[in-house]
Design an enzyme around this catalytic site. Structure first.
Site, PDB file in Angstrom:
ATOM      1  CG  HIS A  89      -8.394  -3.367  -2.299  1.00 54.24           C
ATOM      2  ND1 HIS A  89      -9.288  -2.652  -2.888  1.00 54.24           N
ATOM      3  CD2 HIS A  89      -8.299  -2.648  -1.190  1.00 54.24           C
ATOM      4  CE1 HIS A  89      -9.625  -1.512  -2.408  1.00 54.24           C
ATOM      5  NE2 HIS A  89      -9.086  -1.473  -1.173  1.00 54.24           N
ATOM      6  CG  ASP A 110      -1.983   1.040   1.200  1.00 55.85           C
ATOM      7  OD1 ASP A 110      -1.795   2.402   0.839  1.00 55.85           O
ATOM      8  OD2 ASP A 110      -3.212   0.682   1.345  1.00 55.85           O
ATOM      9  CB  ILE A 111       0.793   3.986  -2.368  1.00 57.94           C
ATOM     10  CG1 ILE A 111       2.086   5.092  -3.061  1.00 57.94           C
ATOM     11  CG2 ILE A 111      -0.056   4.975  -2.215  1.00 57.94           C
ATOM     12  CD1 ILE A 111       3.091   4.235  -3.569  1.00 57.94           C
TER      13      ILE A 111
HETATM   14  P1  AMP Z   1      -9.764   1.376   0.208  1.00 58.48           P
HETATM   15  O1  AMP Z   1     -10.536   1.321  -1.162  1.00 58.48           O
HETATM   16  O2  AMP Z   1     -10.623   2.286   1.156  1.00 58.48           O
HETATM   17  O3  AMP Z   1      -9.415   0.072   0.790  1.00 58.48           O
HETATM   18  O4  AMP Z   1      -8.354   2.281   0.258  1.00 58.48           O
HETATM   19  C1  AMP Z   1      -7.435   1.906  -0.957  1.00 58.48           C
HETATM   20  C2  AMP Z   1      -6.036   1.826  -0.556  1.00 58.48           C
HETATM   21  O5  AMP Z   1      -5.268   1.761  -1.619  1.00 58.48           O
HETATM   22  C3  AMP Z   1      -5.617   2.919   0.423  1.00 58.48           C
HETATM   23  O6  AMP Z   1      -5.125   2.219   1.579  1.00 58.48           O
HETATM   24  C4  AMP Z   1      -4.487   3.399  -0.456  1.00 58.48           C
HETATM   25  O7  AMP Z   1      -3.320   4.051   0.176  1.00 58.48           O
HETATM   26  C5  AMP Z   1      -4.249   2.449  -1.382  1.00 58.48           C
HETATM   27  N1  AMP Z   1      -3.488   2.748  -2.792  1.00 58.48           N
HETATM   28  C6  AMP Z   1      -4.189   3.856  -3.540  1.00 58.48           C
HETATM   29  N2  AMP Z   1      -3.655   3.964  -4.694  1.00 58.48           N
HETATM   30  C7  AMP Z   1      -2.554   3.103  -4.620  1.00 58.48           C
HETATM   31  C8  AMP Z   1      -1.420   2.921  -5.661  1.00 58.48           C
HETATM   32  N3  AMP Z   1      -1.242   3.518  -6.599  1.00 58.48           N
HETATM   33  N4  AMP Z   1      -0.465   1.841  -4.977  1.00 58.48           N
HETATM   34  C9  AMP Z   1      -0.598   1.456  -3.847  1.00 58.48           C
HETATM   35  N5  AMP Z   1      -1.431   1.568  -2.933  1.00 58.48           N
HETATM   36  C10 AMP Z   1      -2.458   2.538  -3.335  1.00 58.48           C
END
Ligand code: AMP
Length: 132
Positions: A92, A28-29
């Site tokens: 995810h 996770d970024i």
């Molecule tokens: P959620 O949809 O509420 O489970 O949150 C989405 C998660 O994806 C968050 O924790 C973000 O930090 C993560 N996220 C969003 N874009 C990216 C990316 N390009 N690479 C890695 N993690 C990401």
């Protein structure tokens, strides 16, 4: 195409941890803890509980293998699992190394995580995954 599908396609970068023909795992970024990993199906579906039974069950088994690799690579008591999906419309599973309950607080992220340390962390987990 979701941002996660773009990651799978290699159109945008990720800190890859593991992959097979149907699933992909990457850091996770905006991690809650070092080693916070997302597991996704390559098949693009928004809501995790819309996945067919087989895809969901196999995703959980893949996530288990990733969790074992995280546990071996990152000092922690257990690896916790959460599903939110409120931000990115691509199913995810969050896997987060835990030492205490507060480590899974989605309001407390590591600010501005160092890219070199992210790369190193992903490599350590990937190495453990390959050993399994
Ligand atoms: P959620 O949809 O509420 O489970 O949150 C989405 C998660 O994806 C968050 O924790 C973000 O930090 C993560 N996220 C969003 N874009 C990216 C990316 N390009 N690479 C890695 N993690 C990401």
């Amino acid at each position: 195409m979701t941002v996660f599908s773009k990651i799978v396609a290699g159109e945008i970068p990720s800190y890859k941890v593991a992959e097979d023909d149907r699933y992909y795992a990457f850091l996770d970024i905006n991690p809650l803890q070092w080693g916070h990993t997302l597991v996704i199906p390559k098949q693009e579906t928004d809501y995790i509980f819309d996945l067919d039974d087989r895809t969901l069950a196999d995703m959980q088994v893949f996530a288990k293998k990733v969790a074992m690799a995280i546990k071996a690579a990152i000092p922690c008591r257990k690896v916790g699992q959460a599903v939110l999906g409120l931000e990115v419309p691509h199913a995810h599973i969050h896997l987060v190394p835990l030492t205490s309950e507060g480590d899974m607080d989605f309001h407390k992220k590591i600010s501005d995580p160092d890219p070199d340390k992210m790369k190193e962390t992903a490599a350590m987990i990937a190495e453990q995954f390959e050993k399994e």
